[in-house]
Every structure is written in C-alpha cells, then in structure tokens.
Design a protein around this motif. Structure first.
Motif, PDB file in Angstrom:
ATOM      1  N   ASP A  55      -4.426 -32.910 -26.465  1.00  0.00           N
ATOM      2  CA  ASP A  55      -4.757 -31.800 -25.573  1.00  0.00           C
ATOM      3  C   ASP A  55      -5.582 -32.292 -24.382  1.00  0.00           C
ATOM      4  O   ASP A  55      -6.564 -33.025 -24.550  1.00  0.00           O
ATOM      5  N   THR A  90      -3.675 -24.032 -22.748  1.00  0.00           N
ATOM      6  CA  THR A  90      -3.250 -24.656 -24.000  1.00  0.00           C
ATOM      7  C   THR A  90      -2.126 -23.913 -24.722  1.00  0.00           C
ATOM      8  O   THR A  90      -1.087 -24.498 -25.029  1.00  0.00           O
ATOM      9  N   ASP A 222      -9.576 -32.928 -24.643  1.00  0.00           N
ATOM     10  CA  ASP A 222      -9.753 -31.667 -23.913  1.00  0.00           C
ATOM     11  C   ASP A 222     -11.207 -31.205 -24.019  1.00  0.00           C
ATOM     12  O   ASP A 222     -11.829 -30.813 -23.030  1.00  0.00           O
ATOM     13  N   HIS A 226     -13.723 -30.765 -20.839  1.00  0.00           N
ATOM     14  CA  HIS A 226     -14.403 -29.514 -20.476  1.00  0.00           C
ATOM     15  C   HIS A 226     -15.909 -29.706 -20.380  1.00  0.00           C
ATOM     16  O   HIS A 226     -16.553 -29.258 -19.446  1.00  0.00           O
ATOM     17  N   HIS A 268      -1.594 -30.182 -20.456  1.00  0.00           N
ATOM     18  CA  HIS A 268      -2.074 -30.027 -19.076  1.00  0.00           C
ATOM     19  C   HIS A 268      -3.087 -31.126 -18.834  1.00  0.00           C
ATOM     20  O   HIS A 268      -3.480 -31.830 -19.777  1.00  0.00           O
ATOM     21  N   MET A 270      -6.814 -32.063 -16.363  1.00  0.00           N
ATOM     22  CA  MET A 270      -8.211 -31.591 -16.325  1.00  0.00           C
ATOM     23  C   MET A 270      -8.751 -31.829 -14.909  1.00  0.00           C
ATOM     24  O   MET A 270      -8.530 -32.893 -14.331  1.00  0.00           O
TER      25      MET A 270
END
Ligand code: AMP
Ligand code: ZN
Ligand code: ZN
Length: 447
Positions: A55, A90, A222, A226, A268, A270
């Motif tokens: 992710d 997601t 992921d 973040h 995806h 970031m």
C-alpha cells in the motif's frame, strides 16, 4: 481478446507428470539433499499466481537503494509506473485491481461513502455487507467458479460474501455469496513474517487442496508515508522492511520448489503535504450551506436543502490551489462522478511542483508535515508500483504507464481465464511481455 495458452495435449502432458504425486527414486548412498532441492525434486509444482499489494508504494521508492529484492524481481521481469484510478485511495483502487473496473462503476467510490438507497448508513473500511461490493466481481470469485482454488492473506473486500445478501434486521445474517476458499479477516497487528508464513503454509498443502491464486497485503509503507511524508528516512525504512518481506517470500518459495508468477502492485503513490498548504472549506462555503462528506486531497460536499445555488456559486469559481466541479461534470479522464454514491460536488486540491495542498473543513490548529494521496490520479506523485516476475514474464521489460484497470485482465491471463466482459481495462500492455505455454501458468485443479 485474451490468448488461450493451453492445448489439450499440453494439459494432458502436464497433469500426467504432476498428478498423482509420484516421488522419483533417490540415489542409493549419497548425503541427504538439502530440504529445498529435495522438495523440488519430489514434486514438479505448477506455477501459482500471487498478487501482492504494498500500500502506498511509489515506484520511485525503488531508486532509494534499499530494495534489493524488488529491484531484482523488476530486472528479472516486467515493471512500470502504473496509473491508479480516481480517487487515488486505498479501497477504490484495491477493488479496481481485482475487478478491472473503475470505481465509478464498481461502486467502491471512496474509503468512506453513503448511498441514497441506504439512508443513515456510512460505508467504512470495516463494512463487509455485500450490498456495497456487489457491482463488480472480484477475480477470486471468477477463479473459484472456474475450479481455481484461491486464498487471500488480506485484501480489501476479500472478507465479503460477494454476491450475497445481508438481512436488514438483527442478527443481520448474510445469505449466499462467495469468498476466497481461504481468507483472513484484516488485522494490522499480524506482522509481515506471519503474513508471508501464511502464504507459504498454504502452499505446503498437497496439490489437490493447494491454493493457486493468492493475495498478500502490506500497509506499512502507506502508514509511514502518511505519518512522516514520502521523503522521510523513516518512510525509506518502511520501504526496506517491505522489501525484506518480499525477499523472505521469494526465498521460501524457492525452498519449497514452488514456481510463482508474482504481480506486485501498489494502490497509489504518496505526496508531501504540510498544514501550511491547507484550504479551509468553511471559508469557501459556510457549513450552513453544505455538508462536507469527505475532506483531504479531495473533498465531496452535499448541499443542504434549498442551498444548491449558493453552493454552486461558492464552489464553481476559480480558487487558489483547488478546483471544484459538479461531480457529474468532472473531466472525462477521471472516469468518475456518475455513481449515486458520489456526492453532488467534488473539489480537488493541487498536487504540483511546490508540494501538495490539502482541503480541510476548517483551518488547521497545529503545524504538521506529512503525506497524503487521493489527488488527481494522473499526478506523478500518485503513480503506483507494478512489478511482475515469474515463468510467465519476459525479463527486463520496462513498460510505459498503463491504467490499473489492466491488472485484472492480466491476472485472468495468468489463471487461464477467458477475457472478462465489460471490463474497463485489457491485457494489451502486457501481451509482448508474456511467455505463452502451460509451464508458465496456473492451471485449474484436475486439468
Ligand atoms: P488509506 O486511508 O487510503 O491510506 O488506507 C490505508 C489503510 O487501509 C491501511 O492503513 C489499513 O489500515 C487499511 N486497510 C487495508 N486493508 C484493509 C482491509 N482489508 N480491511 C480494513 N482496513 C484495511
Ligand atoms: Zn492505500
Ligand atoms: Zn494511505
């Protein structure tokens, strides 16, 4: 059209030499062979297909010098910077990867959403009512129907009795529907080692009960992206950690003598975000005019009764670092906006060279630098990982960017399934990179 890879003769030859299990005679007096080569000699295994999601893995993370395993697989196979579907979130993208359909059509239009047919209810990442998921069939259901056994070590939607119906009254029983033959309820505390071990344990089964299509999912890249932002050394550390898990998986597969077509993707990328680059929605449209359904890299809004004209006037004019549309009038390239689960207005924050902006309900009260995704799915920051390696793939092919709707058609090829009907993608990007032949593919049990 998906090429059909197996002739009847080839299938017969393969099944004759694989099933039933017949260990070859061992040489009389030799030192015992190491377990890995022993296992390989004992059984010629047919390839399995493993779909792996890391992710939030941005393809350029491969250039940080911490991914020996992923880089090796890319060199030995096919790789690309893949375009996610809009919104670059997601759940919408994981469901696209396994259905070959864009979020506007498969119905998982956001991580959090509402449906006019279910007033008062909100879909969250914990929702497993098939109602929300039933619009597009995931590949594990197609595979199970074709006699291909499947097992999922996490994947959004893999815990859903797909095609089933949930009662609207207590005890909310679900009737009908299909799940992977083996699946696991998502639980973040299950660490990388346990996830990889589960895959390997499933593959230790005898051929007749062994899964042939598997999924594996990791969230740590992921999470770090973040918290710290994509450029932070702690995100690079998470990338290295995920790479080590892939290394463990490939080592265990080799020890087992299990050939595998690995399709390693992310949902995806970031983008670096910072509270100093925030658009406060309450300064654009007052809370008395519209309800904000989602906020972040994009925001969706529903006008309050009688306030549509005011909301339109406030939103549909130029704004610094943000553009808003009526959802039904989004530019066609987003392939988004017609589903009834998408609120009437959508605003998208800029993800440009100067850093990405975020849309918040109100101005932030604390300073923070972090990362986010959900921006324009064609933004370079949102590009997703794609590596495919194994007996079905030619070596060293770097493909031009393609849409993630093309992954499910590729998986269908690897599983020998016919081309899907009415999908949004196709296997076209991969055709020249695929090796035909039964030795390269997953075969249904008993074929
Ligand atoms: P996002 O908010 O789009 O960054 O979503 C990423 C988060 O989705 C991860 O941190 C996971 O905690 C969560 N997630 C991933 N897979 C699942 C799943 N199968 N069920 C529930 N949550 C999940
Ligand atoms: Zn994600
Ligand atoms: Zn995320």
């Amino acid at each position: 059209m998906t090429p059909r890879f197996f002739t009847v003769a080839a299938l017969a030859t393969l099944s004759a030499c694989t099933y039933p299990y017949a260990p070859p005679a061992l040489p009389p007096v030799t030192r015992p062979a190491p377990p890995s080569s022993y296992a390989a000699a004992a059984e010629q295994r047919a390839p399995v297909t493993i779909l792996i999601s890391i992710d939030g893995f941005r393809p350029d993370y491969l250039d940080r010098g911490v991914t020996p395993n992923l880089s090796r697989l890319a060199a030995a196979g096919v790789s690309a910077a893949m375009r996610p579907s809009f919104p670059s979130k997601t759940f919408p993208n994981h469901w696209t990867l396994v259905t070959g359909v864009v979020p506007d059509r498969h119905g998982i239009t956001a991580n959090s959403m509402e449906d006019p047919a279910r007033p008062g209810e909100t879909f969250t990442m914990a929702t497993d009512d098939p109602f929300w998921w039933n619009a597009a069939e995931p590949i594990w259901v197609t595979a199970e129907r074709a006699g291909i056994r499947t097992a999922t070590m996490f994947w959004p939607g893999s815990n859903v009795a797909w095609g089933g119906t949930r009662a609207s009254v207590w005890p909310y029983e679900t009737t009908g529907g299909m799940r992977p033959h083996d699946w696991q309820q998502y639980a973040e505390p299950v660490d990388d080692r346990q996830r990889v071990d589960s895959i390997i344990d499933w593959l230790r089964r005898p051929a007749a009960t062994r899964p042939q299509f598997l999924t594996l999912y990791f969230e740590e890249v992921d999470t770090a992206g973040h918290r710290f932002g994509p450029g932070d050394p702690r995100t690079t550390q998470a990338v290295a950690h995920a790479d080590a898990a892939i290394g463990r998986l490939t080592a265990e597969l080799a020890a087992l003598g299990q050939p595998a077509n690995l399709v390693i993707v992310s949902d995806h990328g970031m983008a670096p975000t910072d509270s100093r680059r925030t658009i406060a929605l309450d300064r654009v449209v007052p809370a008395t005019d519209a309800r904000v359904v989602e906020a972040g890299p994009y925001a969706t809004l529903t006008p309050l009764p009688g306030r549509d004209a005011a909301v339109a006037a406030a939103l549909l004019r130029p704004h610094p670092h943000m553009q808003c549309w009526r959802s039904r009038q989004l530019p066609a390239r987003f392939r988004y906006g017609s589903n009834s689960r998408i609120p009437p207005y959508l605003c998208l924050a800029e993800d440009g060279a100067g850093g990405a902006w975020t849309i918040a309900k109100t101005a932030p009260t604390a300073q923070r630098s972090d990362g986010a995704h959900g921006f324009d799915n064609d933004a370079p920051d949102m590009r997703a990982l794609f590596i495919a390696s194994g007996p079905a793939f030619r070596a060293g092919r770097k493909l031009p960017t393609f849409d993630n709707t093309d992954v499910a058609p590729l998986l269908r090829d690897l599983l020998g399934l016919p081309a899907g009907q009415g999908l949004d993608g196709s296997d076209r990007p991969f055709r020249a990179a695929l090796i035909a032949g039964p030795q390269a593919r997953t075969l249904p049990h008993g074929s």
